[in-house]
Scaffold this motif. Structure first.
Motif, PDB file in Angstrom:
ATOM      1  N   GLN A 450       0.801  -1.220   0.000  1.00 51.68           N
ATOM      2  CA  GLN A 450       0.000   0.000   0.000  1.00 51.68           C
ATOM      3  C   GLN A 450       0.839   1.278   0.000  1.00 51.68           C
ATOM      4  N   ASN A 451       2.022   1.229   0.594  1.00 49.01           N
ATOM      5  CA  ASN A 451       2.790   2.455   0.801  1.00 49.01           C
ATOM      6  C   ASN A 451       4.097   2.538   0.026  1.00 49.01           C
ATOM      7  N   VAL A 452       4.604   1.403  -0.447  1.00 48.63           N
ATOM      8  CA  VAL A 452       5.865   1.389  -1.187  1.00 48.63           C
ATOM      9  C   VAL A 452       5.647   1.028  -2.645  1.00 48.63           C
ATOM     10  N   ASP A 453       4.907  -0.053  -2.886  1.00 44.23           N
ATOM     11  CA  ASP A 453       4.661  -0.483  -4.261  1.00 44.23           C
ATOM     12  C   ASP A 453       3.546   0.310  -4.930  1.00 44.23           C
ATOM     13  N   SER A 454       2.757   1.023  -4.145  1.00 44.03           N
ATOM     14  CA  SER A 454       1.703   1.898  -4.657  1.00 44.03           C
ATOM     15  C   SER A 454       1.970   3.318  -4.171  1.00 44.03           C
ATOM     16  N   PRO A 455       1.411   4.327  -4.853  1.00 49.37           N
ATOM     17  CA  PRO A 455       1.553   5.685  -4.329  1.00 49.37           C
ATOM     18  C   PRO A 455       1.022   5.754  -2.897  1.00 49.37           C
ATOM     19  N   ALA A 456       1.853   6.214  -1.991  1.00 40.50           N
ATOM     20  CA  ALA A 456       1.486   6.238  -0.578  1.00 40.50           C
ATOM     21  C   ALA A 456       0.422   7.287  -0.306  1.00 40.50           C
ATOM     22  N   ASN A 457      -0.573   6.903   0.472  1.00 41.45           N
ATOM     23  CA  ASN A 457      -1.610   7.843   0.904  1.00 41.45           C
ATOM     24  C   ASN A 457      -1.473   7.990   2.415  1.00 41.45           C
ATOM     25  N   LEU A 458      -0.581   8.879   2.821  1.00 42.07           N
ATOM     26  CA  LEU A 458      -0.202   8.968   4.227  1.00 42.07           C
ATOM     27  C   LEU A 458      -1.149   9.900   4.990  1.00 42.07           C
ATOM     28  N   ASP A 459      -1.640   9.403   6.115  1.00 42.70           N
ATOM     29  CA  ASP A 459      -2.528  10.176   6.984  1.00 42.70           C
ATOM     30  C   ASP A 459      -1.663  10.834   8.066  1.00 42.70           C
TER      31      ASP A 459
END
Length: 593
Positions: A450-459
């Motif tokens: 979710q955060n490395v292989d895909s664009p991260a959506n950081l909250d």
């Protein structure tokens, strides 16, 4: 009787038939004002039918092809008796020398060195910066053989390197070519200082005058180098050299095996913000002594030098290094928590204003580092290994701290990499996931996807809340109208340099390179900073602009933006859990309001 030049004497020695076990380099600087040097390389005897000698096409620490062979002229090759050998180039950076019979070989060539900003090769009448990638050809056949380097430089020049010293003050030795390539030499008129901390030797060499404070530099470097134990068990060196260039234009920095080169504008050391940039850069490059130089991703082991080394984990190599800077600077007392919050908020705000974060993942931007471009398109459709990798490292660190009640952190991951994957090993993505699971007991495969292989959506609100912090607009801030583009100020009319993807200007059809002429029939000022704040949010404006020297018109509906960036501050009433995790995060107590 004519006296032989040092280079001629050296070549005569090489042609005498003496067989050396080492690869011997000689660099003579006799026309520094013209940025020129002569290089002679003597390779041991070989029975091969030919020998390929190469100059790297990129240098370590910069994942970009630099075409360093373009500075080479007057190449020639001779055998031990001085007879010329035939040669031809087989690709842009490789010279093939034909060997009709077993022989030792000497190659000679001239190098033009006027690329200071690339930190690859530079010579002038005051110094020479010698990165072996830009000067010294090598052969894969002798890559693991011992190396000697002899410099012939103007009088009063001082030569400093992370390499071990040779027989005189301008000579050096290395166990192999890889160490040579990763150990630059600074020679010239410079300031030099040495100090010892915890039994390890350190040196600071400064070329160029500027508004720096040497005493402050030395004081803080002594503090900085003590902090390795904050992350790693053990140091990978006994001696380390900080090289600093105070320049008239070039800026940047590069890590090396047990040294670093830091370049800054000569008048950008004095102000506190400027000095923090310098000492943060020193911390960044110092961390690289472990992260990259002691352990690195499998795709970067070994270095190819001619072809790109691809890896999907450069975000760890560079971004995590950027993230860990503050851990050393805070623990050493060089940086304050207020300065930490300011810098972290700046990184987060920049991330949130970068549309490319929604398009490209950290893994993809790592692999594409060799071809990624900056500018308008890069901002809209790409991210970068530094900023994105730093914030992903922050997110991973806080996640680990939360799930282990502060017992394990991202620092433990890097210590495990250092202990278990020291070169010549290289670690894989699965290795990192395995370490995460070993430390926390949790499978991080989904988090990674979710955060490395895909664009991260950081909250960031949730992440910072875990450690008792919050990201908020300052009380005095307000929302104002904004066109969502950047422009270069000129003597007459502003030219667009970046247009935010899907923003107000983008929707109006404006693009970089457009020249704004008028808004609502009135000529615009040369500097548009703050100009649109006089209008209302959502107001439609008639914009006249030049494109291809043709006057065009469009309607622009203004968006809204805060007139001040968000800041990080401590929450009003932090819980004991937040205080515990904050201290586990940065090593200091949470200072409440």
């Amino acid at each position: 009787m004519n006296k032989l030049s040092p280079l001629a004497s050296f070549l005569l020695l090489l042609s005498s038939g003496t067989v050396f076990a080492d690869v011997n380099y000689k660099l003579e600087i006799n026309q520094p004002e013209h940025h020129l040097s002569n290089v002679a390389v003597q390779f041991p005897k070989t029975a091969q039918s030919y020998l390929d000698v190469k100059l790297p096409s990129w240098r370590t620490g910069r994942y970009e092809e630099l075409n360093l062979a373009n500075g080479v002229r007057f190449f020639e090759a001779k055998d031990a008796s001085g007879q010329a050998l035939k040669w031809h180039k087989i690709e842009k950076s490789t010279w093939r020398v034909e060997l009709p019979e077993p022989a030792s070989i000497t190659v000679n060539y001239q190098v033009y060195a006027n690329e200071l900003g690339n930190r690859s090769r530079h010579i002038d009448d005051s110094h020479a910066y010698i990165d072996a990638s830009g000067f010294f050809m090598y052969s894969e056949s002798f890559r693991d053989e011992p190396v000697t380097v002899q410099l012939e430089v103007p009088k009063k020049w001082r030569s400093v390197s992370g390499l071990k010293s040779g027989k005189n003050k301008h000579s050096f030795v290395a166990p192999n070519v890889d160490v040579l390539i990763d150990s630059p030499i600074e020679t010239g008129i410079n300031q030099w200082f040495e100090f010892e901390v915890d039994g390890r030797q350190y040196e600071l060499v400064i070329w160029g005058h500027g508004n720096y404070d040497v005493d402050l530099m030395l004081t803080d470097l002594k503090k900085l180098v003590k902090t390795g134990a904050v992350i790693w068990q053990g140091y990978p060196f006994e001696r380390y050299v900080f090289m600093v260039h105070a320049t008239s234009g070039a800026r940047g920095a590069t890590e090396h095996l047990n040294s670093t080169i830091i370049q800054r504008y000569r008048e950008s050391f004095h102000k506190r913000d400027d000095y923090l940039e310098f000492i943060s850069t020193a911390a960044h490059e110092f961390i690289h002594t472990w992260n990259v130089k002691a352990y690195r991703p499998q795709g970067l082991v070994p270095y190819d030098y001619i072809n790109p080394n691809y890896s999907r984990m450069l975000w760890i190599s560079e971004g995590s290094t950027s993230y860990l800077e503050d851990h050393l600077l805070l623990r050493s007392g060089i940086k304050t928590t207020k300065e930490l919050y300011k810098g972290l908020a700046k990184s987060i705000n920049r991330h949130l204003e970068t549309p490319g974060r929604e398009v490209q993942s950290a893994a993809d931007t790592s692999f594409d580092k060799w071809i990624n471009q900056g500018g308008d398109h890069g901002r809209n459709f790409s991210t970068n290994i530094y900023s994105e990798g730093s914030l992903i490292s922050l997110a991973l660190d806080i996640d680990m701290l939360e799930k282990t009640q502060g017992k394990k952190s991202y620092r433990d991951v890097h210590n495990a990499l250092y202990q278990d994957f020291a070169l010549p090993k290289g670690f894989t993505e699965q290795d990192v996931k395995n370490i995460l699971q070993q430390l926390t007991g949790i499978d991080y495969a989904t988090w990674w996807a979710q955060n490395v292989d895909s664009p991260a959506n950081l909250d960031f609100d949730r992440l910072l809340g875990v450690i008792g912090l919050e990201l908020v607009y300052p009380k005095e801030s307000k929302f104002v109208a904004n066109a969502e583009f950047s422009a270069r100020s000129g003597s007459e009319l502003p030219t667009l340099t970046a247009v935010k993807r899907n923003g107000a200007a983008w929707q109006a059809g404006l693009t970089s390179g457009d020249v704004i002429v008028a808004v609502n029939g009135h000529k615009v000022p040369a500097d548009l900073k703050g100009y649109f704040e006089q209008f209302k949010i959502g107001e439609k404006l008639a914009v006249d602009f030049f494109r291809r020297d043709t006057l065009l018109k469009t309607d622009l509906v203004l968006a809204q933006k805060s007139d001040k960036d968000k800041v990080i501050q401590v929450v009003s009433e932090p819980t004991e859990q937040q205080k515990l995790l904050y201290k586990a995060w940065i090593g200091l107590d949470l200072e409440t309001k």
